[in-house]
Design a protein around this motif. Structure first.
Motif, mmCIF file in Angstrom:
data_model
loop_
_atom_site.group_PDB
_atom_site.id
_atom_site.type_symbol
_atom_site.label_atom_id
_atom_site.label_comp_id
_atom_site.label_asym_id
_atom_site.label_seq_id
_atom_site.Cartn_x
_atom_site.Cartn_y
_atom_site.Cartn_z
ATOM 1 N N ALA A 30 0.848 -1.188 0.000
ATOM 2 C CA ALA A 30 0.000 0.000 0.000
ATOM 3 C C ALA A 30 0.886 1.242 0.000
ATOM 4 C CB ALA A 30 -0.911 0.003 1.222
ATOM 5 N N ILE A 31 0.569 2.188 -0.875
ATOM 6 C CA ILE A 31 1.353 3.424 -0.958
ATOM 7 C C ILE A 31 1.358 4.147 0.380
ATOM 8 C CG2 ILE A 31 1.367 5.747 -1.965
ATOM 9 C CD1 ILE A 31 0.710 4.422 -4.668
ATOM 10 N N ALA A 32 0.227 4.159 1.073
ATOM 11 C CA ALA A 32 0.175 4.832 2.382
ATOM 12 C C ALA A 32 1.166 4.202 3.360
ATOM 13 C CB ALA A 32 -1.248 4.778 2.950
ATOM 14 N N ASP A 33 1.308 2.881 3.319
ATOM 15 C CA ASP A 33 2.270 2.196 4.195
ATOM 16 C C ASP A 33 3.707 2.536 3.812
ATOM 17 O OD1 ASP A 33 0.119 1.030 5.474
ATOM 18 O OD2 ASP A 33 0.366 -0.929 4.501
ATOM 19 N N VAL A 34 3.983 2.597 2.518
ATOM 20 C CA VAL A 34 5.322 2.961 2.041
ATOM 21 C C VAL A 34 5.656 4.386 2.473
ATOM 22 C CG1 VAL A 34 6.709 3.407 -0.031
ATOM 23 C CG2 VAL A 34 5.296 1.338 0.112
ATOM 24 N N GLN A 35 4.693 5.291 2.320
ATOM 25 C CA GLN A 35 4.901 6.677 2.739
ATOM 26 C C GLN A 35 5.217 6.752 4.238
ATOM 27 O OE1 GLN A 35 1.137 8.042 0.459
ATOM 28 N NE2 GLN A 35 2.273 9.895 0.989
ATOM 29 N N ARG A 36 4.498 5.966 5.021
ATOM 30 C CA ARG A 36 4.715 5.960 6.470
ATOM 31 C C ARG A 36 6.122 5.454 6.812
ATOM 32 N NH1 ARG A 36 4.676 1.848 9.353
ATOM 33 N NH2 ARG A 36 3.358 0.604 7.985
#
Length: 184
Positions: A30-36
């Motif tokens: 998930a992009i949100a997880d990568v960003q985090r």
């Protein structure tokens, strides 16, 4: 390649497991997880994907993955899942693998193995920039007739391994040497 692109490639190809990033067996996160995990803004992530010199990164909606080049150890990816996500191809001509002079005799004896990665990278042309390493002074000609060959979304051709019998020629001098008449 910029620092954000390097960080994304490293995370998605080599360090997701140790960094606690949830990832599917075919490499999607998930992009949100990568960003985090990376502390990265979405516009920086999008720019890093776009500017990646080897087009290693793939975005699909709200998920991202490295197209190929994954480490085996510590990563949640599997060879089978990656292969199922790539296109199976049946090349009719020789394929090529760039390497260094110092390992040629071992490769001729033992074949090409992926080492710590999931697959061996090949290319359809001697002068292809796809899969190019920084130091290539030998090109190995590979006959793919008995190999299961896959194409990742960025064009890199991949096989699990290349047996010695499938290595049909060695071109010394790398792509430049091939143009000067080495080998073939």
């Amino acid at each position: 390649m910029n620092a954000d692109s390097r960080a994304l490639s490293r995370l998605l190809r080599h360090t997701a497991g140790e960094r606690g990033l949830a990832m599917s067996a075919d490499g999607w996160a998930a992009i949100a997880d990568v960003q985090r995990v990376l502390g990265m803004e979405r516009e920086d992530l999008d720019r890093a994907v776009e500017e990646n010199d080897k087009q290693r990164l793939q975005v699909d909606g709200e998920r991202i993955r490295a197209c190929q080049g994954h480490s085996l150890a510590g990563m949640p990816v599997t060879r089978e899942a990656l292969e199922n996500s790539w296109e199976r191809v049946h090349p009719t001509g020789l394929l090529w693998h760039g390497t260094t002079e110092r390992v040629v005799e071992v490769i001729r004896r033992e074949g090409l193995r992926p080492g710590r990665r999931t697959h061996v990278h090949l290319t359809p042309a001697q002068d292809s920039p796809v899969g190019r390493r920084s130091r290539v002074d030998v090109l190995l000609a590979v006959d793919p007739v008995n190999l299961a060959v896959y194409r990742a979304p960025n064009g890199v051709l991949l096989v699990r391994e290349v047996p010695p019998a499938a290595i049909v020629d060695v071109v010394h001098g790398g792509p430049e040497g091939a143009r000067r008449g080495f080998g073939l």
